[in-house]
Write a protein that holds these residues in place. Structure first.
Motif, mmCIF file in Angstrom:
data_model
loop_
_atom_site.group_PDB
_atom_site.id
_atom_site.type_symbol
_atom_site.label_atom_id
_atom_site.label_comp_id
_atom_site.label_asym_id
_atom_site.label_seq_id
_atom_site.Cartn_x
_atom_site.Cartn_y
_atom_site.Cartn_z
ATOM 1 N N TYR B 370 16.847 36.313 16.509
ATOM 2 C CA TYR B 370 17.959 36.814 17.299
ATOM 3 C C TYR B 370 17.717 36.482 18.770
ATOM 4 N N PRO B 371 18.740 36.019 19.500
ATOM 5 C CA PRO B 371 18.511 35.647 20.906
ATOM 6 C C PRO B 371 18.415 36.852 21.832
ATOM 7 N N PHE B 372 17.248 37.464 21.874
ATOM 8 C CA PHE B 372 17.038 38.573 22.795
ATOM 9 C C PHE B 372 17.094 38.059 24.225
ATOM 10 N N THR B 373 17.548 38.909 25.145
ATOM 11 C CA THR B 373 17.623 38.457 26.531
ATOM 12 C C THR B 373 16.496 39.028 27.375
ATOM 13 N N ASP B 374 16.076 40.256 27.074
ATOM 14 C CA ASP B 374 15.176 40.873 28.033
ATOM 15 C C ASP B 374 13.788 41.147 27.474
ATOM 16 N N ARG B 375 13.555 40.845 26.220
ATOM 17 C CA ARG B 375 12.227 41.132 25.663
ATOM 18 C C ARG B 375 11.966 40.207 24.490
ATOM 19 N N ASP B 376 10.702 40.181 24.075
ATOM 20 C CA ASP B 376 10.345 39.450 22.878
ATOM 21 C C ASP B 376 9.670 40.466 21.963
ATOM 22 N N PRO B 377 10.380 40.953 20.935
ATOM 23 C CA PRO B 377 9.809 42.047 20.144
ATOM 24 C C PRO B 377 8.633 41.634 19.284
ATOM 25 N N PHE B 378 8.397 40.305 19.145
ATOM 26 C CA PHE B 378 7.318 39.864 18.273
ATOM 27 C C PHE B 378 5.962 39.866 18.953
ATOM 28 N N LEU B 379 5.923 40.155 20.242
ATOM 29 C CA LEU B 379 4.633 40.214 20.922
ATOM 30 C C LEU B 379 3.869 41.408 20.398
ATOM 31 N N ILE B 380 2.606 41.193 20.065
ATOM 32 C CA ILE B 380 1.792 42.278 19.525
ATOM 33 C C ILE B 380 1.108 42.937 20.708
ATOM 34 N N GLU B 381 1.510 44.156 21.019
ATOM 35 C CA GLU B 381 0.954 44.802 22.203
ATOM 36 C C GLU B 381 -0.262 45.664 21.892
ATOM 37 N N THR B 382 -0.211 46.333 20.730
ATOM 38 C CA THR B 382 -1.381 47.116 20.320
ATOM 39 C C THR B 382 -1.916 46.500 19.048
ATOM 40 N N CYS B 383 -3.225 46.405 18.966
ATOM 41 C CA CYS B 383 -3.811 45.793 17.781
ATOM 42 C C CYS B 383 -3.670 46.741 16.595
ATOM 43 N N PRO B 384 -3.115 46.272 15.495
ATOM 44 C CA PRO B 384 -3.023 47.157 14.335
ATOM 45 C C PRO B 384 -4.393 47.297 13.672
ATOM 46 N N HIS B 385 -4.518 48.309 12.816
ATOM 47 C CA HIS B 385 -5.753 48.423 12.036
ATOM 48 C C HIS B 385 -5.636 47.629 10.751
ATOM 49 N N VAL B 386 -4.396 47.539 10.247
ATOM 50 C CA VAL B 386 -4.142 46.757 9.039
ATOM 51 C C VAL B 386 -2.968 45.843 9.329
ATOM 52 N N TYR B 387 -3.153 44.557 9.078
ATOM 53 C CA TYR B 387 -2.088 43.578 9.331
ATOM 54 C C TYR B 387 -1.842 42.876 7.999
ATOM 55 N N PHE B 388 -0.658 43.106 7.408
ATOM 56 C CA PHE B 388 -0.415 42.548 6.075
ATOM 57 C C PHE B 388 0.738 41.553 6.102
ATOM 58 N N VAL B 389 0.671 40.599 5.199
ATOM 59 C CA VAL B 389 1.721 39.581 5.064
ATOM 60 C C VAL B 389 2.082 39.509 3.593
ATOM 61 N N GLY B 390 3.357 39.611 3.272
ATOM 62 C CA GLY B 390 3.777 39.658 1.874
ATOM 63 C C GLY B 390 4.160 38.292 1.326
ATOM 64 N N ASN B 391 4.369 38.273 0.022
ATOM 65 C CA ASN B 391 4.889 37.090 -0.673
ATOM 66 C C ASN B 391 4.018 35.856 -0.521
#
Lengths: 156, 441
Positions: B370-391
């Motif tokens: 989606y063409p966001f104008t004021d932010r990039d929501p995909f930036l990881i700001e806090t490190c997760p404890h569990v990072y999972f990827v499906g499929n």
């Protein structure tokens, strides 16, 4: 010809806030003028304003309204040629120092691309990203009647 | 929740935990499309990452000046920060259809678009510069990653790279040591593909029975009672695409089209009655295509939606369970990285996105966004404890340690319809194991 040159200066000095649209009344002092100088005396603040409002040419409107004018053919031609010259300078319509400041804000690379956002949104984004945009711009955009879209909106 | 016990005296109660959903950054309700282009999201990404990299540069190479691309001088060693662009010869381009040569286009598209001639270019708002040298391998990087580079410009106008600085793992919230006295599990499953030819409804029913505790074995019942949360990470349904011909559908076909969702709803109803469940949309689910995918509509789940344990979530999905931060996607970001770069295992891609601090660097270049104008929501700001990827194709996991003591468990969840495997993560020590279901008729 000197009289028409004075006309041009008069046109350029018009600010956007003085534009009242097509309907205007002449000042009483212009009534006692001889036809030869009608063009200069008639060019008070209201009449040229009618011509340059938002870049559209309203010659027909002014001809209809100025019933008290003693229009001779040459005077009409002067007015039309002035108006045509003005039409080439579309950007100059209402282009004052406020708009100039806003355009400088649009073109400033530091705040990112300007196309596709309103100026207010871009200013707020700059604020949120910590770029300290000048408060003057916000004041202009929120309190005064200025163009909200960026310079290139609708053009690119 | 007490489970039904017939023979033994001990009743198993399901463990409880605190859950907080953090999907607000991925939701699009407040955004309005005003005809903006993707340059806005790239600008937001560059600005935020650059501020970060500028703060890290002095401790990395203290004596070097930092400059913009346009400020490069020949022979002067400096650091530049910008967005990488990978020029790929084999990347499909819409203009190929109109090329005059009309050379033979292969009918079968290659799975990976890499080529030995791929080159990297660094770009910031002032200009772009071609990158050379062997420190930066085009095989590893993709378009959209923001990095800091140390090097100097040659007379040919190329910037020879000597060293690369990635953002690195973001700061992590403190996980209190051994704050949990008992084992609690979060179950991750993906790729149910209900309605597809390869899925077996009995397999999913086995999984549901295991979660809800409809099992005979006491030990298994104990295992099931320790599950505090279930996450379904995408591709839960597969619609019969042959019905979607573009013509008007007969009413018989319309009800056939809807069958997989109805079946999913019945199953989710059973799960939601016993434990809190999150469902994320995937590539094949009835949600929008561009990331971040919005939650599946509650109308699709008339049976499960009334439960407050049922939650429809965005993709990517972020949540907290007992102060353990989870972050995950349905796999589109890693699959896209697989097409445009290479690595020994999928977990390498996952680790790279974490080190680049960006969930989907190829968005919006090759991944719909989606063409966001004021932010990039995909930036990881806090490190997760569990990072999972499906499929993903197979189950894999890795524990990554950061330079500031961060500890992350990376998990690749395999497709359930093909493998029958679900992954359980222990909240006490971040260990994970598989629970596999098998039917042999």
């Amino acid at each position: 010809m000197a009289t028409t040159a004075k006309n041009m200066k008069g046109f350029y000095k018009q600010t956007k806030s003085n534009i009242t649209g097509g309907i205007s009344k002449s000042k009483p002092s212009s009534r006692k003028v001889s036809p030869k100088h009608a063009a200069t005396q008639g060019s008070d603040a209201t009449q040229p304003a009618a011509l340059i409002s938002h870049g559209s040419l309203d010659v027909k409107g002014t001809l209809l309204l100025r019933k008290d004018y003693n229009f001779s053919f040459s005077i009409v031609m002067c007015l039309i040629s002035n108006a045509l010259v003005l039409m080439e300078f579309n950007d100059c319509n209402g282009y004052d120092e406020k708009e100039e400041m806003l355009r400088q804000f649009d073109m400033n690379m530091a705040y990112g691309p300007c196309v596709g956002m309103t100026r207010v949104d871009r200013w707020e984004r700059a604020l949120r990203l910590g770029m300290n945009p000048p408060n003057e711009i916000e004041r202009l955009l929120k309190t005064e009647k200025v163009q909200q879209d960026c310079l290139w909106q609708g053009r690119v | 929740m007490a489970s039904m016990e017939i023979d033994s005296e001990k009743t198993h109660e399901r463990k409880q935990s605190d859950y907080t959903c953090l999907d607000e950054r991925f939701e699009i309700q407040k955004e309005m499309y005003r005809g903006q282009q993707y340059s806005q999201i790239y600008f937001a990404r560059l600005h935020l990452m650059r501020t970060l990299l500028y703060s890290l540069a002095p401790s990395w190479k203290p004596h070097l000046p930092v400059c913009k691309v346009l400020g490069l001088e020949e022979g002067k060693e400096c650091i530049i920060v910008g967005t990488l662009f990978k020029h790929m010869k084999l990347k499909p381009c819409v203009l190929d259809e109109y090329s005059k040569e009309r050379s033979v286009t292969p009918l079968v598209k290659p799975r990976n678009f890499m080529h030995p001639d791929d080159s990297l270019i660094l770009e910031d708002e002032s200009g772009r510069v071609k990158l050379g040298g062997s420190a930066l391998s085009p095989a590893v990087y993709v378009t959209g990653v923001v990095v800091a580079l140390h090097g100097k410009e040659t007379s040919a106008g190329e910037f020879v790279v000597e060293d690369v600085l990635e953002a690195g793992l973001p700061p992590q919230l403190e996980r209190p040591l051994d704050h949990l006295k008992e084992d609690k599990y979060v179950l991750l499953v993906s790729g149910l593909s209900i309605g597809s030819n390869s899925s077996n409804p009995l397999l999913f029913q086995l999984l549901v029975d295991h979660i809800t505790g409809h099992v005979a074995d006491d030990e298994e019942l104990g295992l099931a009672a320790q599950i505090v949360h279930v996450v379904i990470a995408g591709n839960s349904v597969e619609f019969p695409r042959k019905l979607l011909t573009g013509q008007n559908m007969a009413s018989k076909d319309q009800s056939t089209l809807y069958e997989p969702i109805k079946e999913l709803d019945i199953m989710l109803n059973q799960i939601a009655a016993g434990v809190s469940v999150d469902i994320m949309p995937g590539l094949n689910d009835p949600a929008n295509f561009a990331l971040p995918q919005q939650p599946l509509n509650r109308c699709l789940f008339p049976g499960s939606a009334p439960y407050n344990t049922f939650r429809s979530c965005t993709n990517p999905h972020s949540f907290d369970v007992d102060n353990i931060r989870f972050l995950g996607t349905s796999g589109q970001n890693i699959d896209d990285l697989d097409k445009y770069s290479e690595a020994e295992s999928k977990l390498d891609f996952v680790e790279r996105t974490l080190r680049w601090r960006h969930l989907a660097p190829t968005a919006p270049n090759t991944l719909g966004c989606y063409p966001f104008t004021d932010r990039d929501p995909f930036l990881i700001e806090t490190c997760p404890h569990v990072y999972f990827v499906g499929n993903q194709d197979k189950y894999d996991n890795r524990l990554v340690k950061g330079s500031e003591g961060q500890l992350v468990r990376l998990i690749c969840i395999p497709k359930f319809c093909e493998t029958g495997v679900a992954v359980a993560v222990n909240l006490r020590n971040l260990e994970c194991h598989t629970r596999s279901f098998n039917i042999q008729l």
